[in-house]
Motif scaffolding. Structure first.
Motif, PDB file in Angstrom:
ATOM      1  N   GLY A  94      -3.715   5.948  19.590  1.00  0.00           N
ATOM      2  CA  GLY A  94      -3.163   5.852  21.037  1.00  0.00           C
ATOM      3  C   GLY A  94      -3.806   4.692  21.660  1.00  0.00           C
ATOM      4  N   PRO A  95      -3.518   4.493  22.939  1.00  0.00           N
ATOM      5  CA  PRO A  95      -4.016   3.329  23.648  1.00  0.00           C
ATOM      6  C   PRO A  95      -5.423   3.695  24.076  1.00  0.00           C
ATOM      7  CG  PRO A  95      -2.716   4.753  25.008  1.00  0.00           C
ATOM      8  CD  PRO A  95      -2.408   5.451  23.585  1.00  0.00           C
ATOM      9  N   ASP A  96      -6.230   4.369  23.927  1.00  0.00           N
ATOM     10  CA  ASP A  96      -7.672   4.492  24.260  1.00  0.00           C
ATOM     11  C   ASP A  96      -8.656   4.173  22.801  1.00  0.00           C
ATOM     12  OD1 ASP A  96      -6.732   7.124  23.334  1.00  0.00           O
ATOM     13  OD2 ASP A  96      -8.046   8.249  24.511  1.00  0.00           O
ATOM     14  N   TRP A  97      -7.875   4.012  21.782  1.00  0.00           N
ATOM     15  CA  TRP A  97      -9.052   4.021  20.628  1.00  0.00           C
ATOM     16  C   TRP A  97      -8.647   2.573  20.086  1.00  0.00           C
ATOM     17  CZ3 TRP A  97     -12.901   6.637  18.477  1.00  0.00           C
ATOM     18  CH2 TRP A  97     -12.923   7.793  18.834  1.00  0.00           C
ATOM     19  N   LEU A  98      -9.447   1.698  19.571  1.00  0.00           N
ATOM     20  CA  LEU A  98      -9.441   0.405  18.949  1.00  0.00           C
ATOM     21  C   LEU A  98     -10.053   0.661  17.694  1.00  0.00           C
ATOM     22  CD1 LEU A  98     -10.303  -2.472  21.409  1.00  0.00           C
ATOM     23  CD2 LEU A  98      -8.194  -1.702  20.881  1.00  0.00           C
ATOM     24  N   ILE A  99      -9.228   0.295  16.492  1.00  0.00           N
ATOM     25  CA  ILE A  99      -9.563   0.559  15.318  1.00  0.00           C
ATOM     26  C   ILE A  99      -9.624  -0.919  14.472  1.00  0.00           C
ATOM     27  CG2 ILE A  99      -9.285   1.695  12.974  1.00  0.00           C
ATOM     28  CD1 ILE A  99     -10.016   3.631  15.324  1.00  0.00           C
ATOM     29  N   PHE A 100     -10.818  -1.087  13.864  1.00  0.00           N
ATOM     30  CA  PHE A 100     -10.802  -2.274  13.031  1.00  0.00           C
ATOM     31  C   PHE A 100     -10.977  -2.122  11.406  1.00  0.00           C
ATOM     32  CE2 PHE A 100     -12.126  -2.811  17.318  1.00  0.00           C
ATOM     33  CZ  PHE A 100     -11.751  -4.115  17.653  1.00  0.00           C
ATOM     34  N   ARG A 101     -10.320  -2.890  10.745  1.00  0.00           N
ATOM     35  CA  ARG A 101      -9.857  -2.625   9.427  1.00  0.00           C
ATOM     36  C   ARG A 101     -10.247  -3.954   8.511  1.00  0.00           C
ATOM     37  NH1 ARG A 101      -6.432   2.259   8.780  1.00  0.00           N
ATOM     38  NH2 ARG A 101      -5.560   2.779  10.840  1.00  0.00           N
ATOM     39  N   ILE A 102     -10.646  -3.664   7.325  1.00  0.00           N
ATOM     40  CA  ILE A 102     -10.711  -4.677   6.430  1.00  0.00           C
ATOM     41  C   ILE A 102      -9.825  -4.274   5.068  1.00  0.00           C
ATOM     42  CG2 ILE A 102     -13.043  -3.837   5.250  1.00  0.00           C
ATOM     43  CD1 ILE A 102     -11.645  -7.363   5.014  1.00  0.00           C
ATOM     44  N   GLU A 103      -8.790  -4.749   4.927  1.00  0.00           N
ATOM     45  CA  GLU A 103      -7.701  -4.331   3.714  1.00  0.00           C
ATOM     46  C   GLU A 103      -7.338  -2.956   4.077  1.00  0.00           C
ATOM     47  OE1 GLU A 103      -6.491  -6.238   1.408  1.00  0.00           O
ATOM     48  OE2 GLU A 103      -7.628  -8.202   1.876  1.00  0.00           O
ATOM     49  N   GLY A 104      -7.206  -2.596   5.343  1.00  0.00           N
ATOM     50  CA  GLY A 104      -6.598  -1.342   5.620  1.00  0.00           C
ATOM     51  C   GLY A 104      -7.712  -0.271   5.560  1.00  0.00           C
ATOM     52  N   LYS A 105      -8.724  -0.386   5.430  1.00  0.00           N
ATOM     53  CA  LYS A 105     -10.080   0.451   5.331  1.00  0.00           C
ATOM     54  C   LYS A 105     -10.861   0.453   6.639  1.00  0.00           C
ATOM     55  CE  LYS A 105      -8.836   2.407   1.434  1.00  0.00           C
ATOM     56  NZ  LYS A 105      -8.337   3.706   1.478  1.00  0.00           N
ATOM     57  N   ILE A 106     -10.935   1.376   7.651  1.00  0.00           N
ATOM     58  CA  ILE A 106     -11.642   1.165   8.679  1.00  0.00           C
ATOM     59  C   ILE A 106     -13.115   1.012   8.433  1.00  0.00           C
ATOM     60  CG2 ILE A 106     -12.332   2.532  11.032  1.00  0.00           C
ATOM     61  CD1 ILE A 106      -9.776   4.134  10.421  1.00  0.00           C
ATOM     62  N   PHE A 107     -13.719   0.046   9.314  1.00  0.00           N
ATOM     63  CA  PHE A 107     -15.065   0.042   9.449  1.00  0.00           C
ATOM     64  C   PHE A 107     -15.639  -0.117  10.919  1.00  0.00           C
ATOM     65  CE2 PHE A 107     -13.427  -4.383  10.301  1.00  0.00           C
ATOM     66  CZ  PHE A 107     -14.311  -4.948  11.107  1.00  0.00           C
ATOM     67  N   LEU A 108     -14.650   0.099  11.876  1.00  0.00           N
ATOM     68  CA  LEU A 108     -15.274   0.177  13.240  1.00  0.00           C
ATOM     69  C   LEU A 108     -14.293   0.907  14.020  1.00  0.00           C
ATOM     70  CD1 LEU A 108     -17.384  -0.942  15.381  1.00  0.00           C
ATOM     71  CD2 LEU A 108     -15.979  -2.991  15.625  1.00  0.00           C
ATOM     72  N   HIS A 109     -14.681   1.875  14.960  1.00  0.00           N
ATOM     73  CA  HIS A 109     -14.090   2.643  15.874  1.00  0.00           C
ATOM     74  C   HIS A 109     -14.621   2.141  17.218  1.00  0.00           C
ATOM     75  CE1 HIS A 109     -13.339   5.183  12.751  1.00  0.00           C
ATOM     76  NE2 HIS A 109     -12.184   5.708  13.220  1.00  0.00           N
ATOM     77  N   ILE A 110     -13.816   2.077  18.250  1.00  0.00           N
ATOM     78  CA  ILE A 110     -14.018   1.949  19.661  1.00  0.00           C
ATOM     79  C   ILE A 110     -13.112   2.802  20.448  1.00  0.00           C
ATOM     80  CG2 ILE A 110     -14.415   0.341  21.920  1.00  0.00           C
ATOM     81  CD1 ILE A 110     -14.758  -2.029  19.926  1.00  0.00           C
ATOM     82  N   TRP A 111     -13.844   3.687  21.270  1.00  0.00           N
ATOM     83  CA  TRP A 111     -13.129   4.727  22.102  1.00  0.00           C
ATOM     84  C   TRP A 111     -13.103   4.081  23.498  1.00  0.00           C
ATOM     85  CZ3 TRP A 111     -15.377  10.001  24.274  1.00  0.00           C
ATOM     86  CH2 TRP A 111     -14.304  10.624  24.875  1.00  0.00           C
ATOM     87  N   LEU A 112     -12.042   3.653  24.006  1.00  0.00           N
ATOM     88  CA  LEU A 112     -11.907   2.924  25.233  1.00  0.00           C
ATOM     89  C   LEU A 112     -12.464   4.107  26.475  1.00  0.00           C
ATOM     90  CD1 LEU A 112      -9.172   0.520  24.477  1.00  0.00           C
ATOM     91  CD2 LEU A 112     -11.558   0.151  24.201  1.00  0.00           C
ATOM     92  N   GLU A 113     -12.209   5.165  26.328  1.00  0.00           N
ATOM     93  CA  GLU A 113     -12.323   6.093  27.312  1.00  0.00           C
ATOM     94  C   GLU A 113     -13.946   6.887  27.326  1.00  0.00           C
ATOM     95  OE1 GLU A 113     -10.246   6.433  29.757  1.00  0.00           O
ATOM     96  OE2 GLU A 113      -8.898   4.938  28.869  1.00  0.00           O
ATOM     97  N   ALA A 114     -14.682   6.466  26.568  1.00  0.00           N
ATOM     98  CA  ALA A 114     -16.028   6.995  26.207  1.00  0.00           C
ATOM     99  C   ALA A 114     -16.785   6.783  27.474  1.00  0.00           C
ATOM    100  CB  ALA A 114     -16.760   6.259  25.120  1.00  0.00           C
ATOM    101  N   THR A 165      -8.552  -6.835  10.820  1.00  0.00           N
ATOM    102  CA  THR A 165      -7.510  -6.466  11.660  1.00  0.00           C
ATOM    103  C   THR A 165      -7.909  -5.503  12.724  1.00  0.00           C
ATOM    104  OG1 THR A 165      -6.515  -4.941   9.983  1.00  0.00           O
ATOM    105  CG2 THR A 165      -6.030  -7.195   9.845  1.00  0.00           C
ATOM    106  N   GLU A 166      -7.006  -5.280  13.621  1.00  0.00           N
ATOM    107  CA  GLU A 166      -7.279  -4.332  14.901  1.00  0.00           C
ATOM    108  C   GLU A 166      -5.751  -3.824  15.201  1.00  0.00           C
ATOM    109  OE1 GLU A 166      -8.343  -4.573  19.560  1.00  0.00           O
ATOM    110  OE2 GLU A 166      -7.169  -6.313  18.681  1.00  0.00           O
ATOM    111  N   ASP A 167      -6.066  -2.383  15.428  1.00  0.00           N
ATOM    112  CA  ASP A 167      -4.842  -1.547  15.740  1.00  0.00           C
ATOM    113  C   ASP A 167      -5.253  -0.568  16.542  1.00  0.00           C
ATOM    114  OD1 ASP A 167      -4.233   1.072  13.452  1.00  0.00           O
ATOM    115  OD2 ASP A 167      -5.441  -0.892  12.694  1.00  0.00           O
ATOM    116  N   MET A 168      -4.169   0.425  17.023  1.00  0.00           N
ATOM    117  CA  MET A 168      -4.464   1.532  17.830  1.00  0.00           C
ATOM    118  C   MET A 168      -3.600   2.815  17.371  1.00  0.00           C
ATOM    119  SD  MET A 168      -4.157  -0.412  21.355  1.00  0.00           S
ATOM    120  CE  MET A 168      -5.404   0.083  22.387  1.00  0.00           C
ATOM    121  N   PRO A 169      -4.023   3.002  15.961  1.00  0.00           N
ATOM    122  CA  PRO A 169      -3.133   4.228  15.514  1.00  0.00           C
ATOM    123  C   PRO A 169      -3.325   5.701  16.272  1.00  0.00           C
ATOM    124  CG  PRO A 169      -5.127   3.858  14.214  1.00  0.00           C
ATOM    125  CD  PRO A 169      -5.073   2.714  15.116  1.00  0.00           C
TER     126      PRO A 169
END
Length: 117
Positions: free
Chosen positions: A23-43, A17-21
């Motif tokens: 703010g709008p400049d971070w994408l977070i990807f989870r499996i069963e609520g646990k984070i496995f991937l971060h993307i900082w869009l403003e990097a 799943t994907e969410d932005m907890p």
């Protein structure tokens, strides 16, 4: 690989799943609520952060300047991958490793939902 390709690949992993907890400049990807991937869009450069075993992350950092400790994350486990400097197959494999590492720490009953993933 670009950010959108990373995003699309991450979402193909079962239960991702994907969410932005943060703010709008971070994408977070989870499996069963646990984070496995971060993307900082403003990097300054396109990157994604993956969770790896400490020894795996350290070895990758030693052998490639395109892998470094992740920005604003626990640098023992989290590693930034510079997307423009790495092969697509390598990036995909590291995302999958991160996904499976996080999945392996979930309860066995939850893990069984994703057997073969």
């Amino acid at each position: 690989m670009n950010i959108e390709e990373v995003r699309n690949f991450a979402l193909t992993l079962p239960g991702a799943t994907e969410d932005m907890p943060y703010g709008p400049d971070w994408l977070i990807f989870r499996i069963e609520g646990k984070i496995f991937l971060h993307i900082w869009l403003e990097a300054p450069e396109p990157t994604c952060a993956v969770k790896l075993l400490p020894e795996e992350g350290a070895e990758l950092r030693e052998h490639s300047s395109a892998v470094c400790p992740a920005y604003h994350l626990n640098k023992v486990y989290w590693n930034d991958l510079f997307l423009t400097d790495l092969d697509e197959a390598f990036i995909r494999s590291q995302i999958e490793k991160s996904y499976h590492l996080v999945l392996s720490h979930l309860p066995k009953a939850v893990q069984s939902k994703y057997k073969g993933a």
